[in-house]
Design a protein around this motif. Sequence first.
Motif, mmCIF file in Angstrom:
data_model
loop_
_atom_site.group_PDB
_atom_site.id
_atom_site.type_symbol
_atom_site.label_atom_id
_atom_site.label_comp_id
_atom_site.label_asym_id
_atom_site.label_seq_id
_atom_site.Cartn_x
_atom_site.Cartn_y
_atom_site.Cartn_z
ATOM 1 N N SER A 35 0.832 -1.206 0.000
ATOM 2 C CA SER A 35 0.000 0.000 0.000
ATOM 3 C C SER A 35 0.865 1.254 0.000
ATOM 4 O O SER A 35 0.582 2.215 -0.724
ATOM 5 N N ARG B 57 0.999 4.139 -2.891
ATOM 6 C CA ARG B 57 0.740 5.547 -2.596
ATOM 7 C C ARG B 57 1.885 6.431 -3.104
ATOM 8 O O ARG B 57 1.651 7.498 -3.687
ATOM 9 N N ILE C 75 -6.892 2.782 -2.477
ATOM 10 C CA ILE C 75 -5.710 3.565 -2.841
ATOM 11 C C ILE C 75 -5.606 3.704 -4.350
ATOM 12 O O ILE C 75 -5.329 4.792 -4.882
#
Length: 206
Positions: free
Chosen positions: A60, A64, A130
């Motif tokens: 994650s 990002r 995300i």
Amino acid sequence: MARVSQEHLEARRRQILDGAARCFARNGFHATSMQDVLGEVGLSAGAVYRYFKGKDELISAIAREAFAGIRGAFEDAAAMAVPPTPDVLLGRVLRTFLEEQVPGGDRQAFARLIVQVWTETLRNDQLAAILNEGYHGMRQAWSQVVEAYRASGILPADVPADHVARTMIATAQGFIAQQALFGDVRVEVLEDGLRALMSMQVPKAS
């Protein structure tokens, strides 16, 4: 006990993320264990788990950062008086993420990591959120570039900016997929192809 500086904390976090990205790119997300990551970065479990609870948090964070970097490049372009044309802009961004930031220069492995992130969104709701946020952010950033093209007089206003944005994102995604599946796809190929398509002219009816 001396306090750990913020610079040290950020450097350690960077070390972990870079090592995890190398592992995921080399062996695949599911075939990589946290023990593999620990061995790659040369840190204890306690040191790594202080920053990330597991593989999901690592992937994650990598996603990002990638979205933030790409969006930032497009936003910087939109702020220019005359932004780079799509072939130059896309080439610049892809070259940065598939060449300059790839450990060992293995562009295909890094592209496969990106595709793995895409597929992980099918089972991971947090990662899907995300990806969705990043996608909409890139559409917005590309739309700003399109508006800058129009303001500088190099693009007509007969097509919605979001349609152009989604097309350019699809072009980049397709390039990354080709790199992941087949390898040996140089950024110059995309630049040349886009430049050729941009130069097309519809013949006037006689």
